[in-house]
Design an enzyme around this catalytic site. Structure first.
Site, PDB file in Angstrom:
ATOM      1  N   LYS A 116       0.830  -1.204   0.000  1.00 58.56           N
ATOM      2  CA  LYS A 116       0.000   0.000   0.000  1.00 58.56           C
ATOM      3  C   LYS A 116       0.862   1.251   0.000  1.00 58.56           C
ATOM      4  CE  LYS A 116      -2.728  -2.920  -0.432  1.00 58.56           C
ATOM      5  NZ  LYS A 116      -3.183  -3.201  -1.800  1.00 58.56           N
ATOM      6  N   GLU A 200      -3.302   7.173   8.032  1.00 60.05           N
ATOM      7  CA  GLU A 200      -4.090   8.061   7.171  1.00 60.05           C
ATOM      8  C   GLU A 200      -5.076   8.836   8.026  1.00 60.05           C
ATOM      9  OE1 GLU A 200      -6.321   5.698   4.418  1.00 60.05           O
ATOM     10  OE2 GLU A 200      -4.624   5.331   3.103  1.00 60.05           O
ATOM     11  N   HIS A 235     -15.522  -5.688   6.207  1.00 61.79           N
ATOM     12  CA  HIS A 235     -14.670  -5.427   5.041  1.00 61.79           C
ATOM     13  C   HIS A 235     -14.876  -6.411   3.903  1.00 61.79           C
ATOM     14  CE1 HIS A 235     -13.093  -2.408   7.541  1.00 61.79           C
ATOM     15  NE2 HIS A 235     -12.490  -3.227   8.361  1.00 61.79           N
ATOM     16  N   ARG A 293      -6.543  -7.580 -10.606  1.00 62.58           N
ATOM     17  CA  ARG A 293      -7.195  -8.823 -11.031  1.00 62.58           C
ATOM     18  C   ARG A 293      -8.591  -8.504 -11.549  1.00 62.58           C
ATOM     19  NH1 ARG A 293      -8.111  -8.309  -5.344  1.00 62.58           N
ATOM     20  NH2 ARG A 293     -10.340  -7.928  -5.073  1.00 62.58           N
TER      21      ARG A 293
HETATM   22  C1  MV4 Z   1     -10.682   4.023   5.333  1.00 59.94           C
HETATM   23  C2  MV4 Z   1     -11.848   4.493   5.944  1.00 59.94           C
HETATM   24  C3  MV4 Z   1     -11.831   5.796   6.423  1.00 59.94           C
HETATM   25  N1  MV4 Z   1     -10.731   6.550   6.314  1.00 59.94           N
HETATM   26  N2  MV4 Z   1      -9.594   4.828   5.246  1.00 59.94           N
HETATM   27  C4  MV4 Z   1     -12.190  -0.462   4.656  1.00 59.94           C
HETATM   28  C5  MV4 Z   1     -11.816  -1.444   3.630  1.00 59.94           C
HETATM   29  C6  MV4 Z   1     -10.574  -0.939   3.001  1.00 59.94           C
HETATM   30  N3  MV4 Z   1     -10.645  -1.113   1.585  1.00 59.94           N
HETATM   31  C7  MV4 Z   1     -10.494   0.492   3.410  1.00 59.94           C
HETATM   32  N4  MV4 Z   1     -11.508   0.741   4.360  1.00 59.94           N
HETATM   33  C8  MV4 Z   1     -11.669   1.957   4.909  1.00 59.94           C
HETATM   34  N5  MV4 Z   1     -10.607   2.792   4.820  1.00 59.94           N
HETATM   35  C9  MV4 Z   1      -9.632   6.049   5.733  1.00 59.94           C
HETATM   36  N6  MV4 Z   1      -8.553   6.820   5.655  1.00 59.94           N
HETATM   37  C10 MV4 Z   1     -12.945   3.659   6.047  1.00 59.94           C
HETATM   38  C11 MV4 Z   1     -12.858   2.376   5.548  1.00 59.94           C
HETATM   39  C12 MV4 Z   1     -14.013   1.563   5.738  1.00 59.94           C
HETATM   40  C13 MV4 Z   1     -14.809   1.168   4.676  1.00 59.94           C
HETATM   41  C14 MV4 Z   1     -14.510   1.540   3.377  1.00 59.94           C
HETATM   42  C15 MV4 Z   1     -15.309   1.147   2.340  1.00 59.94           C
HETATM   43  C16 MV4 Z   1     -16.433   0.368   2.591  1.00 59.94           C
HETATM   44  C17 MV4 Z   1     -16.754  -0.028   3.863  1.00 59.94           C
HETATM   45  C18 MV4 Z   1     -15.933   0.368   4.925  1.00 59.94           C
HETATM   46  C19 MV4 Z   1     -16.264  -0.036   6.220  1.00 59.94           C
HETATM   47  C20 MV4 Z   1     -15.469   0.358   7.254  1.00 59.94           C
HETATM   48  C21 MV4 Z   1     -14.340   1.144   7.006  1.00 59.94           C
END
Ligand code: MV4
Length: 500
Positions: A116, A200, A235, A293
């Protein structure tokens, strides 16, 4: 075009790839573990090679066994599907070293996106906005404290080697940082063998919107618009849509252009997905990660754009130019996909392995089922419990939801417990219908459900009523429109009854 391709996967995605092979006149070679001798993908292929015992570490993840199987059957290429080795650069290299074509991006692009931290650096180089945060891995707890103050609480601690939310911790204030830092490090080390973290700023109530990109070996890179994937549970995506309910052609174009920039920056080829977080309040979006992918949810993009992404993967891997240019991509109607899991929504989504004793998949207008199972299939504990994907297309989102609701009610699975009842409730949920889908949707949905939850006595009565009905008619209980919890419970009793 290739004459023969080995599919290094199982389940619905192996079936999906076999279908594309058939349409292209490619002979599909399946691989299978000892647990999969009777599986649908094995039956559908021209040839099948047993690559080892049930445990995926001893079969579907065994690079040498897969490459040997391809060489032994004289396959010219390997399609990895998703999961397993799909994003493993060492696998791509081993495939190429054996003189075979890996159906996917160059190993170098997979490596950049695998970390990442290097993915964020690539985005910075490409001039694509990333979530404000550290550019390098944190070297100490003290540094985490300083960075958190710099970017401002709340912050997210994430595993550098992670992705998809594994090893991620929300930190609301200074007091929470110490324990979050330690658990995130421990989790990252356990999950990825690499404890490095970065930080972040937390985006509050974000939406997860991803852009499908496609690139050929001739410098053409296009995007196929967005998928809305905000409905997630731990997730894991639960429902995906194209277009996003907050569909906005200007936003699509801006996100699409940023996604294309990222793909170009890493010399990407084939199908890829660029994930963004979109702030519901500011409408700003930030690069999150790139999945190198074909994705589980690719059917919603196919339904709305009309392209066959697997066909296109084969075609560009064989050296052809993309069959369309950016100006040739248009979006018609709306598609929604549900992931059908062998899990018990009534028992915290606990896996529900077993034999499928009865299966009636829905058909009819606007319905697509990507299934990896048939009647008498064994759903094994060894693999991901997703048995099928149900997608509905309609001219409008409302029409797609009407069709999805109808198809979910038609869908009959017995012998195992599935997440179908959960989806039957979601497609009747006001918030879902209104398209209010930020990432807090599932927890708010669950809270709404706990209101009219059935009491134990209600459940007992429903069981007695369904039992009486069955004894009297010798017919399984059948409802046209299971709106109430009672009817849904009776429907489950019907499935349980069929178990024997
Ligand atoms: C985040 C976020 C808030 N702020 N990053 C969750 C899965 C992964 N792909 C990244 N995720 C998140 N990253 C920052 N800086 C909130 C989430 C997140 C989330 C993102 C998309 C869909 C559902 C989620 C559920 C919880 C947290």
């Amino acid at each position: 075009m290739f004459r023969k391709v080995l599919i290094a996967n199982r389940g619905e995605i192996a079936v999906r790839i076999i279908r594309a092979c058939r349409e292209l006149g490619i002979s599909p070679v399946a691989v299978y573990s000892e647990a999969d001798t009777e599986s649908l993908h094995v039956r559908m292929a021209d040839e099948a090679v047993c690559i080892g015992p049930a445990a995926s570490t001893q079969s579907y993840l065994k690079i040498e066994a897969l490459v040997s199987a391809a060489l032994a059957t004289k396959a010219e290429a390997i399609h990895p599907g998703y999961g397993f080795l799909a994003e493993n650069a060492a696998f791509a290299r081993a495939v190429n070293a054996a003189g075979l074509t890996f159906i996917g991006p160059p190993a170098e692009a997979m490596e950049v996106m695998g970390s990442k931290i290097s993915a964020r650096l690539a985005a910075i180089d490409a001039g694509v906005p990333i979530v404000p945060g550290t550019v390098e891995a944190l070297t100490s707890f003290a540094e985490a404290g300083r960075s958190a103050e710099e970017f401002g609480y709340p912050v997210m601690l994430k595993a550098a080697a992670g992705g998809g939310g594994k090893g991620m911790r929300l930190v609301n204030d200074r007091e929470e940082l110490r324990s979050a830092f330690e658990t995130a490090q421990t989790e990252a080390a356990a999950a990825f063998g690499d404890s490095s973290l970065y930080l972040e700023k937390a985006i509050e109530r974000p939406r997860h919107i991803e852009i499908q990109v496609f690139a050929d070996n001739h410098g053409n890179v296009v995007h196929l618009g967005e998928r809305e994937c905000s409905i997630q549970r731990r997730h894991q995506k639960v429902i995906e849509e194209c277009p996003s309910p907050i569909n906005d052609p200007d936003l699509r174009q801006r996100m699409g252009e940023e996604a294309v920039k990222i793909a170009r920056a890493v010399n990407y080829t084939g199908a890829g997905t660029v994930e963004f977080l979109l702030s519901d309040t500011t409408r700003e979006f930030y690069f999150l990660e790139m999945n190198t992918r074909l994705q589980v949810e690719h059917p919603v993009t196919e339904l709305v754009t009309g392209f066959d992404l697997v066909r296109e993967q084969f075609s560009v891997a064989a050296g052809a130019r993309l069959s369309f240019a950016q100006a040739g991509v248009s979006w018609v109607g709306h598609a929604i996909e549900c992931r059908i899991y062998a899990e018990d929504p009534g028992n915290n989504f606990f896996p529900s392995p077993g034999t499928i004793t009865h299966l009636q998949e829905p058909l009819g207008p606007g319905i697509r089922v990507d299934s990896g199972v048939r009647r008498l299939s064994e759903v094994s504990i060894h693999y991901d419990p997703m048995i099928a994907k149900l997608a509905a297309w309609g001219r409008t989102r409302d029409e797609a939801i009407d069709r999805l609701r109808r198809a979910l009610d038609e869908y009959e699975v017995a012998g195992i417990t599935t997440t179908l009842p959960f989806f039957r409730m979601i497609v009747r949920d006001k918030e879902f219908i209104a398209g209010r889908l930020d990432t807090g949707f599932i927890s708010r949905f669950n809270e709404r459900q706990t209101g009219p939850q059935m009491t134990t006595e209600d459940t007992d009565l429903a069981i007695i009523a369904a039992g009486l009905y069955y004894t009297k008619t010798q017919q399984p209980v059948r409802f046209q429109n299971p709106v109430s919890k009672w009817k849904l419970a009776a429907r489950e009793i019907k499935s349980n009854h069929r178990r024997d």
